[in-house]
Design an enzyme around this catalytic site. Structure first.
Site, PDB file in Angstrom:
ATOM      1  N   LYS A   7       0.920  -1.131   0.017  1.00 33.20           N
ATOM      2  CA  LYS A   7       0.000  -0.020   0.048  1.00 33.20           C
ATOM      3  C   LYS A   7       0.827   1.074  -0.060  1.00 33.20           C
ATOM      4  O   LYS A   7       1.995   1.171   0.409  1.00 33.20           O
ATOM      5  CB  LYS A   7      -1.094   0.049   1.388  1.00 33.20           C
ATOM      6  CG  LYS A   7      -1.861  -1.095   1.039  1.00 33.20           C
ATOM      7  CD  LYS A   7      -2.906  -1.031  -0.088  1.00 33.20           C
ATOM      8  CE  LYS A   7      -4.115  -2.080  -0.211  1.00 33.20           C
ATOM      9  NZ  LYS A   7      -5.029  -2.080   0.942  1.00 33.20           N
ATOM     10  N   ARG A  66      -3.616 -10.764   3.663  1.00 31.10           N
ATOM     11  CA  ARG A  66      -4.035 -10.746   2.177  1.00 31.10           C
ATOM     12  C   ARG A  66      -2.525 -10.013   1.619  1.00 31.10           C
ATOM     13  O   ARG A  66      -2.489  -8.818   1.963  1.00 31.10           O
ATOM     14  CB  ARG A  66      -5.160  -9.910   1.955  1.00 31.10           C
ATOM     15  CG  ARG A  66      -5.385  -9.805   0.352  1.00 31.10           C
ATOM     16  CD  ARG A  66      -6.675  -9.138  -0.062  1.00 31.10           C
ATOM     17  NE  ARG A  66      -7.115  -9.259  -1.408  1.00 31.10           N
ATOM     18  CZ  ARG A  66      -6.758  -8.417  -2.142  1.00 31.10           C
ATOM     19  NH1 ARG A  66      -5.940  -7.338  -1.845  1.00 31.10           N
ATOM     20  NH2 ARG A  66      -7.053  -8.432  -3.434  1.00 31.10           N
TER      21      ARG A  66
END
Length: 292
Positions: free
Chosen positions: A229, A263
């Site tokens: 991210k 994840r």
């Protein structure tokens, strides 16, 4: 600080087709399989069915417990994809993996028709980045199949509460009410606080890591999706494809805070980081038991 002991106790996540996955004592990994040309860090890497299936095999051999298959990029600013195109991308891959057997398959979609077709093709779980609040019938589809459901928090397209954890609780309260009314069993639910989804500032994500344990007040297992991210890039100065070490660091921290599923794009490096975190969890729990 280690999360409370009960977070690490065995708990079965039940999914479609009579399958299940034990959570609690061991961190579990959801490997990301994007069959899209424009995902933010790995778009286009698995453009065909054969390549996608080969990639799934690698993810599992590296330690993935679940394969999460997505046909539409959810990165900020990504162009929307029509449902028929999403289905064209994901359904042949799901069918191929289901035909091989043994895989635990998740469909990353917020559309009820894609979810239905994916579950018919062999998927076991639905991973909805809109937390069942975009398509009003996706929860009923999941319930009809007895599918596992990952409900994600997002701040996109709405006003958020000033306190990030209060906003998490408000969002999930609504999502869980939808799930309950649709008939989804609590043991089939997994919650994802949605790192990076309308949490664009570094402090937004650091606050969520630092206060992650508060989310156990919702009473359900939690998934962490920090992989590659933007906020990790802010901290490390790395481009998206070079953020796996930073991701693994957040995975280890969030495991100690009680996250049960992770994840990730790079399964191998996160598997190792989580093995270290799990060892620390087990040692800490043993010390509590020994010393009362």
């Amino acid at each position: 600080m280690l999360a409370q002991r009960n977070v690490f106790e065995p708990r079965l996540l039940t999914v479609a087709k009579g399958r299940g996955l034990q959570l609690g004592p061991q961190a579990r990994i959801m490997g990301i399989l994007n069959v899209t040309p424009d995902s933010f860090s790995d778009g286009g890497l698995d453009p065909g069915v054969d390549a996608a299936v080969a990639r799934a095999r690698t993810l599992v051999s590296d330690g993935a417990d679940i394969i999460d298959i997505g046909g539409e990029s959810t990165r900020p600013g990504a162009d929307p994809v029509r449902a028929i195109e999403e289905q064209r991308r994901v359904l042949p891959v799901i069918a191929a993996l289901a035909g091989e057997g043994g895989y635990l398959i998740s469909i990353d979609t917020y559309r009820s028709e894609t979810a239905r077709l994916a579950l018919e093709a062999g998927a076991h779980m639905v991973n909805d980045v809109w937390g069942l609040q975009y398509d009003p019938t996706i929860a009923s589809v999941a319930a009809d199949f007895g599918a596992g459901v990952c409900i994600m928090h997002t701040g996109r397209g709405r006003e958020r509460l000033a306190d990030p954890i209060a906003d998490q609780f408000a969002w999930f309260t609504r999502s869980l009410d939808i799930a309950r009314k649709a008939g989804i069993e609590a043991q089939s639910l997994l919650l994802d606080p949605g790192f990076g989804f309308a949490k664009e500032e570094l402090d937004d994500n650091l606050a969520l890591i630092g206060r992650f344990a508060e989310l156990h007040g919702l009473g359900l297992p939690l998934m962490a999706g920090t992989s590659r991210k933007r906020f990790i890039g802010t901290m490390t100065g790395r481009d998206a494809g070079e953020r796996d070490a930073g991701t693994a660091a957040t995975s280890a921290m969030l495991r100690l805070a009680g996250a049960g599923v992770f994840r990730v794009h790079n399964v191998a490096i996160n598997r190792d980081a989580l093995a270290v975190a799990d060892a620390m969890v087990h040692w800490s729990l043993s010390q509590e038991q020994t010393h009362g």
